[in-house]
Enzyme design. Sequence first.
Site, PDB file in Angstrom:
ATOM      1  N   TRP A 232       0.799  -1.242   0.000  1.00 25.01           N
ATOM      2  CA  TRP A 232       0.000   0.000   0.000  1.00 25.01           C
ATOM      3  C   TRP A 232       0.827   1.285   0.000  1.00 25.01           C
ATOM      4  O   TRP A 232       1.792   1.415   0.749  1.00 25.01           O
ATOM      5  CB  TRP A 232      -0.901   0.015   1.232  1.00 25.01           C
ATOM      6  CG  TRP A 232      -1.596   1.323   1.429  1.00 25.01           C
ATOM      7  CD1 TRP A 232      -1.155   2.377   2.172  1.00 25.01           C
ATOM      8  CD2 TRP A 232      -2.830   1.730   0.852  1.00 25.01           C
ATOM      9  NE1 TRP A 232      -2.055   3.423   2.097  1.00 25.01           N
ATOM     10  CE2 TRP A 232      -3.093   3.052   1.301  1.00 25.01           C
ATOM     11  CE3 TRP A 232      -3.760   1.108  -0.005  1.00 25.01           C
ATOM     12  CZ2 TRP A 232      -4.235   3.752   0.927  1.00 25.01           C
ATOM     13  CZ3 TRP A 232      -4.893   1.815  -0.370  1.00 25.01           C
ATOM     14  CH2 TRP A 232      -5.123   3.122   0.101  1.00 25.01           C
TER      15      TRP A 232
ATOM     16  N   GLU B 297      -6.038  18.832   4.940  1.00 27.41           N
ATOM     17  CA  GLU B 297      -4.850  17.987   5.121  1.00 27.41           C
ATOM     18  C   GLU B 297      -3.735  18.471   4.189  1.00 27.41           C
ATOM     19  O   GLU B 297      -3.973  19.228   3.242  1.00 27.41           O
ATOM     20  CB  GLU B 297      -5.186  16.528   4.776  1.00 27.41           C
ATOM     21  CG  GLU B 297      -6.234  15.906   5.662  1.00 27.41           C
ATOM     22  CD  GLU B 297      -6.493  14.427   5.364  1.00 27.41           C
ATOM     23  OE1 GLU B 297      -6.631  13.652   6.307  1.00 27.41           O
ATOM     24  OE2 GLU B 297      -6.576  14.060   4.183  1.00 27.41           O
TER      25      GLU B 297
ATOM     26  N   TRP C 222      -4.412   0.203   3.669  1.00 21.96           N
ATOM     27  CA  TRP C 222      -3.809   1.132   4.626  1.00 21.96           C
ATOM     28  C   TRP C 222      -3.532   0.395   5.944  1.00 21.96           C
ATOM     29  O   TRP C 222      -4.333  -0.431   6.394  1.00 21.96           O
ATOM     30  CB  TRP C 222      -4.763   2.312   4.859  1.00 21.96           C
ATOM     31  CG  TRP C 222      -4.129   3.470   5.581  1.00 21.96           C
ATOM     32  CD1 TRP C 222      -3.526   4.538   5.011  1.00 21.96           C
ATOM     33  CD2 TRP C 222      -4.041   3.668   6.999  1.00 21.96           C
ATOM     34  NE1 TRP C 222      -3.054   5.392   5.990  1.00 21.96           N
ATOM     35  CE2 TRP C 222      -3.361   4.879   7.223  1.00 21.96           C
ATOM     36  CE3 TRP C 222      -4.455   2.935   8.112  1.00 21.96           C
ATOM     37  CZ2 TRP C 222      -3.094   5.384   8.490  1.00 21.96           C
ATOM     38  CZ3 TRP C 222      -4.185   3.442   9.380  1.00 21.96           C
ATOM     39  CH2 TRP C 222      -3.518   4.651   9.557  1.00 21.96           C
TER      40      TRP C 222
ATOM     41  N   ARG D  30      -1.858  17.834  11.740  1.00 27.24           N
ATOM     42  CA  ARG D  30      -0.874  16.998  11.042  1.00 27.24           C
ATOM     43  C   ARG D  30      -0.352  17.584   9.725  1.00 27.24           C
ATOM     44  O   ARG D  30      -0.770  18.615   9.259  1.00 27.24           O
ATOM     45  CB  ARG D  30      -1.467  15.622  10.759  1.00 27.24           C
ATOM     46  CG  ARG D  30      -2.738  15.627   9.942  1.00 27.24           C
ATOM     47  CD  ARG D  30      -3.189  14.197   9.649  1.00 27.24           C
ATOM     48  NE  ARG D  30      -4.471  14.152   8.980  1.00 27.24           N
ATOM     49  CZ  ARG D  30      -5.631  14.086   9.606  1.00 27.24           C
ATOM     50  NH1 ARG D  30      -5.674  14.026  10.906  1.00 27.24           N
ATOM     51  NH2 ARG D  30      -6.750  14.069   8.910  1.00 27.24           N
TER      52      ARG D  30
ATOM     53  N   PHE E  64       3.110   9.651   9.939  1.00 26.58           N
ATOM     54  CA  PHE E  64       2.179  10.235   8.979  1.00 26.58           C
ATOM     55  C   PHE E  64       2.910  11.224   8.062  1.00 26.58           C
ATOM     56  O   PHE E  64       4.126  11.401   8.141  1.00 26.58           O
ATOM     57  CB  PHE E  64       1.031  10.918   9.728  1.00 26.58           C
ATOM     58  CG  PHE E  64      -0.132   9.985  10.018  1.00 26.58           C
ATOM     59  CD1 PHE E  64       0.022   8.607   9.992  1.00 26.58           C
ATOM     60  CD2 PHE E  64      -1.394  10.497  10.322  1.00 26.58           C
ATOM     61  CE1 PHE E  64      -1.052   7.755  10.253  1.00 26.58           C
ATOM     62  CE2 PHE E  64      -2.473   9.661  10.576  1.00 26.58           C
ATOM     63  CZ  PHE E  64      -2.306   8.298  10.553  1.00 26.58           C
TER      64      PHE E  64
ATOM     65  N   ASP F  91      -0.126   9.221   0.347  1.00 25.00           N
ATOM     66  CA  ASP F  91       0.489  10.521   0.051  1.00 25.00           C
ATOM     67  C   ASP F  91       1.990  10.510  -0.281  1.00 25.00           C
ATOM     68  O   ASP F  91       2.762   9.862   0.416  1.00 25.00           O
ATOM     69  CB  ASP F  91       0.387  11.449   1.265  1.00 25.00           C
ATOM     70  CG  ASP F  91      -0.956  11.433   1.935  1.00 25.00           C
ATOM     71  OD1 ASP F  91      -1.857  10.749   1.456  1.00 25.00           O
ATOM     72  OD2 ASP F  91      -1.087  12.118   2.953  1.00 25.00           O
TER      73      ASP F  91
HETATM   74  C1  FRU Z   1      -3.949  12.249   3.661  1.00 24.31           C
HETATM   75  C2  FRU Z   1      -3.669  11.644   5.033  1.00 24.31           C
HETATM   76  C3  FRU Z   1      -2.830  12.606   5.858  1.00 24.31           C
HETATM   77  C4  FRU Z   1      -2.174  11.679   6.833  1.00 24.31           C
HETATM   78  C5  FRU Z   1      -1.937  10.442   6.006  1.00 24.31           C
HETATM   79  C6  FRU Z   1      -2.065   9.145   6.747  1.00 24.31           C
HETATM   80  O1  FRU Z   1      -4.195  11.309   2.681  1.00 24.31           O
HETATM   81  O2  FRU Z   1      -4.887  11.344   5.672  1.00 24.31           O
HETATM   82  O3  FRU Z   1      -3.568  13.640   6.452  1.00 24.31           O
HETATM   83  O4  FRU Z   1      -0.992  12.205   7.341  1.00 24.31           O
HETATM   84  O5  FRU Z   1      -2.888  10.469   4.961  1.00 24.31           O
HETATM   85  O6  FRU Z   1      -1.668   8.066   5.955  1.00 24.31           O
END
Ligand code: FRU
Length: 449
Positions: free
Chosen positions: A41, A226, A68, A174, A100, A44
Amino acid sequence: MNNKVKYLAIGLLASTTAMAQKPVYKEQYRPQIHFSPPAHWMNDPNGLLYYKGTYHLFYQYYPKASVWGPMHWGHATSSDMIHWKNQPVALYPDSLGLIFSGSAVVDFNNTSGLGKNGQPPLVAIFTHHDQTKEKDGKNDTENESIAYSNDDGKTWHKYAHNPVLKNPGIFDFRDPNVVWYTPEKKWVMSLATKDRITFYSSPNLKEWKKESEFGEHLGAHGGVWECPTLFPITATDGKKLWVLIVNINPGGPSGGSATQYFVGNFNGKIFKALNNDTRWIDSGTDEYAGVTFHNTGDRNIFFGWMSNWEYATTVPTEVWRSANTVPRELKLVNIDHNYYVTSEPVKELNSLKTGSIDLRTINIKGEKALTRLIKHLDNQYELTFSSKQLKSFSITLSNKGGEQLIVGFDVAENSWYIAIVPMRVCLALIRVLQSAWSPGVSQMSQVLM
Ligand code: FRU
């Protein structure tokens, strides 16, 4: 493959260019030009950074399954953003949490003191997400931490006193993205804090001070904010401005997750947008969490995850899941006193071109099959054409199974569109349309626009 041009009842000057890349992966649906992880998987892109002739791509990665899971930072390097070499995982989850999204910078002045032997360190700034706290219903689940590399990005060490920015009690806290603010010789972090971006500044990447908040009442708010990125940009008319990119999930213009942007001024503390309307990098669904590379000089190079949280986990691949968009160069253009971001595939993609076929002037009335004009259709092609008069048209790529990909331009809407027609839809539409108007295929694509 069968490609047809429709609706262009005028002369057309067309040429096609073959694109070559030795197949690297053999699995069904595996992209050969777009970056995808060797297995399992990915979401981002993280820590996009150019240093000493190498582009670094880190990415949200779960190395044990194709869905995920506990996030790591996967890593790949490239000299041209087109050919990527897979590298060992850069960051693993630890006692502070999962790793993350975040960014990476070259600390040229060694402000962090993490450099070695006179060499600047590379510093990654990321979110530690504590799943135990999340399960306990705590709000301070996400904190910002750093890691550094003293060997040009090959190996990474977590800083001993993480986290460097503690959560003040906001559940969504984040995706730190850091830029060097030259006028005040300080670092500026854009952080996604639920429904707004919070800016922090630091002299050394270790101590952070809150400067301001942006966006509570601006832009799209159909989902959580995000993955921001803030960068200076010189518009094509010479005007110096800043662009703030904010990803949002859900609430995108075509459903699910998407990338919006703001154009404005930034004074080291406050970002003020020039536009009040909502602007998107893409209108379509398959780009998310897009951010830009650091240290690429005047070029602003954008890379996104070519998926959408609405369906990312169920796309029909097994060995790996997800790919990135092709890298694109962002520019700022002035149209009627408004500044807009444009995005175009990077020029490095041209290195894949192996030759071109000139189709000369073709007169098209209604519909024309181009297939027999191109000898070997076992390759990838770029079709370039020009016409004397702008009219609505579409190009259909189809296979023997009856599936179609339609790309077209609609003059009335002044916009491009793309439609994918799976075989079952084609058959159903043909049945409906046959009974109604005994149509040509061109009517079908209009219906689907
Ligand atoms: C965006 C997100 C971010 C986070 C990450 C977790 O796709 O939700 O906000 O850091 O993916 O995998």
